[in-house]
Structure formats: structure tokens, C-alpha cells
Design a protein around this motif. Structure first.
Motif, short mmCIF file in Angstrom:
data_model
loop_
_atom_site.label_atom_id
_atom_site.label_comp_id
_atom_site.label_asym_id
_atom_site.label_seq_id
_atom_site.Cartn_x
_atom_site.Cartn_y
_atom_site.Cartn_z
N THR A 24 96.66 158.89 32.39
CA THR A 24 96.08 158.45 31.11
C THR A 24 96.08 156.93 30.98
OG1 THR A 24 96.76 160.51 30.05
CG2 THR A 24 96.23 158.66 28.62
N LEU A 25 97.20 156.31 31.29
CA LEU A 25 97.30 154.85 31.17
C LEU A 25 96.28 154.15 32.05
CD1 LEU A 25 98.74 152.38 29.98
CD2 LEU A 25 100.37 152.51 31.88
N MET A 26 96.08 154.67 33.27
CA MET A 26 95.12 154.05 34.18
C MET A 26 93.70 154.20 33.64
SD MET A 26 97.00 152.64 36.28
CE MET A 26 95.58 151.89 37.01
N TYR A 27 93.38 155.35 33.06
CA TYR A 27 92.05 155.52 32.46
C TYR A 27 91.86 154.54 31.31
CZ TYR A 27 91.48 159.97 34.96
OH TYR A 27 91.35 160.94 35.93
N PHE A 129 87.42 157.62 23.64
CA PHE A 129 87.82 158.97 24.07
C PHE A 129 89.09 158.95 24.90
CE2 PHE A 129 83.26 160.41 23.44
CZ PHE A 129 83.57 161.30 22.42
N THR A 130 89.28 157.87 25.71
CA THR A 130 90.48 157.82 26.55
C THR A 130 91.76 157.75 25.72
OG1 THR A 130 90.50 155.38 26.76
CG2 THR A 130 89.23 156.62 28.39
N LEU A 131 91.66 157.30 24.49
CA LEU A 131 92.84 157.22 23.62
C LEU A 131 93.37 158.60 23.25
CD1 LEU A 131 91.71 154.33 21.23
CD2 LEU A 131 93.14 154.17 23.28
N PHE A 132 92.53 159.63 23.48
CA PHE A 132 92.92 161.00 23.12
C PHE A 132 93.10 161.90 24.34
CE2 PHE A 132 90.35 159.17 19.71
CZ PHE A 132 91.22 159.29 18.63
N ILE A 133 93.00 161.31 25.54
CA ILE A 133 93.16 162.11 26.76
C ILE A 133 94.64 162.44 26.95
CG2 ILE A 133 93.02 162.08 29.28
CD1 ILE A 133 90.56 160.36 29.07
N PRO A 134 95.00 163.71 27.10
CA PRO A 134 96.41 164.06 27.34
C PRO A 134 96.81 163.74 28.78
CG PRO A 134 95.05 166.02 27.37
CD PRO A 134 94.14 164.90 26.97
N LEU A 141 105.14 164.16 32.76
CA LEU A 141 105.28 165.11 31.66
C LEU A 141 106.70 165.67 31.60
CD1 LEU A 141 101.92 167.09 31.97
CD2 LEU A 141 102.55 165.47 30.18
N LEU A 142 107.26 165.98 32.77
CA LEU A 142 108.63 166.51 32.84
C LEU A 142 109.63 165.46 32.37
CD1 LEU A 142 110.23 169.02 33.64
CD2 LEU A 142 110.43 168.08 35.95
N ARG A 143 109.39 164.21 32.77
CA ARG A 143 110.28 163.13 32.35
C ARG A 143 110.27 162.97 30.84
NH1 ARG A 143 108.04 157.91 34.20
NH2 ARG A 143 107.84 159.11 36.13
N THR A 153 119.10 166.69 21.46
CA THR A 153 120.39 167.36 21.61
C THR A 153 121.56 166.40 21.73
OG1 THR A 153 120.20 167.46 24.02
CG2 THR A 153 119.25 169.29 22.76
N GLY A 154 121.27 165.16 22.09
CA GLY A 154 122.35 164.20 22.32
C GLY A 154 123.07 164.43 23.63
N ASP A 155 122.57 165.36 24.43
CA ASP A 155 123.18 165.69 25.71
C ASP A 155 122.50 164.89 26.81
OD1 ASP A 155 124.31 166.77 27.95
OD2 ASP A 155 123.83 168.86 27.46
N GLU A 156 123.23 163.95 27.39
CA GLU A 156 122.67 163.07 28.41
C GLU A 156 122.68 163.69 29.80
OE1 GLU A 156 121.23 160.09 27.93
OE2 GLU A 156 121.48 160.39 25.78
N SER A 157 123.14 164.94 29.89
CA SER A 157 123.22 165.58 31.21
C SER A 157 121.87 166.10 31.69
CB SER A 157 124.23 166.73 31.18
OG SER A 157 123.79 167.76 30.30
N TYR A 158 120.90 166.19 30.79
CA TYR A 158 119.56 166.63 31.19
C TYR A 158 118.93 165.60 32.12
CZ TYR A 158 119.60 170.32 27.64
OH TYR A 158 119.90 171.44 26.89
N ARG A 159 118.52 166.04 33.28
CA ARG A 159 117.91 165.14 34.26
C ARG A 159 116.78 165.87 34.99
NH1 ARG A 159 120.34 161.88 31.95
NH2 ARG A 159 121.75 160.25 32.67
N THR A 160 115.74 165.13 35.34
CA THR A 160 114.69 165.69 36.19
C THR A 160 115.07 165.48 37.65
OG1 THR A 160 113.42 163.62 36.33
CG2 THR A 160 112.97 165.08 34.45
#
Length: 204
Positions: A24-27, A129-134, A141-143, A153-160
Motif C-alpha cells: 500500500t505504501l509503495m502504491y 483511491f490508493t488512500l483506501f487500498i487495504p 498484516l501479521l505484525r 492485552t499488555g502482554d509483550e510475549s506476543y511475537r511474529t
């Protein structure tokens, strides 16, 4: 009109960058610069201004050409990509055919500057239109999802997995930017297709 050489240089940088910062940012960035540099083309008083503005606009316009394939790969499974890629490829090949027809008609009816005014208006709408591209890049997306979980949650143990196997940003950037050059040199099929050239639109 003369072919735009910058149109072939941009993918060397925009394609790998989209794998790092997201599609999205590149578009958004590329279409914004394409939009802005249509203005000096339309208002140019000499050939130097027109050539420089067209080169920068062509560089920016190359980003969607090389990144749409990545977006299609993000959205559709391998066995489902045939039709979307065919539609995308059709638009690429039709551009060089229809561009001169529309551009010639506009120049004949309203003057050559109106080719750029029409493009300026069109790319302005495209930028909106690019301002609305997901975003479609899975690691990004996972990050974002993990960051949202950590915040809620305040839980810092979540990691990708990407964070667990983190490579320094500049190292990732270097690998991404060098990959297309290495493939160009090391893969004969890539080199042959590059020599054949890619679809380019004279209307740009």
C-alpha cells in the motif's frame, strides 16, 4: 512520443521495497509522485523541463506495474491466480495499443499539453483511491495484528516469526534491493525476458 527509460529502472527498487514496507505504501508514494510530476509536464516551457518531469513520472509510474503481481499473489492462491493475472496482463498489453490513440486524439483536438492535463486529473483520482487500498502483504498484516494484541492485552510475549528471526532492517533492505540484480545476472530466463522488454505505455 519517446519511450520513457525510467519506466524500466523503477521496478529494480520498487518491487523489493514493497516486500519490506508493504504494498500500500509503495502504491501511495509512487502514484503521488506520478501525479505531481504530471504538472510540470503540462506547464513546461522548454524541452529540458518536459524530459526531466517525464523521467521522474515514468520512474514513479513503474511501481504499480511491478507490484500488482505481488498483490495478486498475496490475495489469490497459486491455482486461482490465472484469471487475475490474465486480466492484469491484458491491461499492460492494451496500454501501448490504446495510449497513442487516445493521446493523439487529445493532442489533435485540444493540443499536446492536454495529454498531460488529462493524465494529471486521472492520476489524481487514482491517488485518492490508493488512500483506501487495504494492505495485502502477509508479514506486515501479521505484525500489525501482533502489535494490536500487545497493546490490548499488555502482554509483550506476543511475537511474529519475523520478529523472532529478525534480521536488521538495513540488511533486509540490502538483500531485497540486490535480489533483482542477482536474478538478472544469474537467471538466463530473467535476462532474456528483460532484453525483450516490458509493455510500456506511450501515453505515460
Amino acid at each position: 512520443m519517446k519511450k520513457n527509460n525510467a519506466f524500466g529502472i523503477g521496478p529494480l527498487f520498487f518491487a523489493p521495497l514493497s516486500e519490506v514496507v508493504g504494498r500500500t505504501l509503495m502504491y501511495q508514494v509512487s502514484i503521488f509522485f506520478f501525479f505531481i510530476f504530471m504538472l510540470p509536464s503540462a506547464l513546461s516551457k522548454n524541452m529540458a523541463t518536459l524530459v526531466v518531469a517525464r523521467q521522474i513520472a515514468g520512474l514513479a509510474a513503474s511501481a504499480p506495474i511491478c507490484n500488482v503481481g505481488g498483490t495478486v499473489a498475496d490475495i489469490w492462491a497459486v491455482e486461482e491466480r490465472g484469471v487475475p493475472m490474465a486480466v492484469f496482463s491484458f491491461t499492460l498489453f492494451m496500454g501501448p495499443c490504446l495510449g497513442p490513440l487516445f493521446g493523439g486524439w487529445i493532442a489533435e483536438k485540444a493540443g499536446w499539453r492536454w495529454i498531460y492535463w488529462v493524465l494529471f486529473i486521472f492520476t489524481g483520482v487514482c491517488f485518492a483511491f490508493t488512500l483506501f487500498i487495504p494492505e495485502t502483504l502477509a508479514p506486515l498484516l501479521l505484525r500489525r495484528k501482533v502489535e494490536k494484541l500487545r497493546k490490548s492485552t499488555g502482554d509483550e510475549s506476543y511475537r511474529t516469526l519475523e520478529e523472532l528471526e529478525r534480521v536488521p532492517f538495513f540488511e533486509t533492505l540490502k538483500i531485497s534491493l540486490l535480489r533483482p540484480i542477482v536474478m538478472l545476472v544469474a537467471e538466463p530466463i530473467v535476462a532474456l525476458f528483460s532484453f525483450c522488454g516490458s509493455p510500456r505505455n506511450d501515453f505515460l
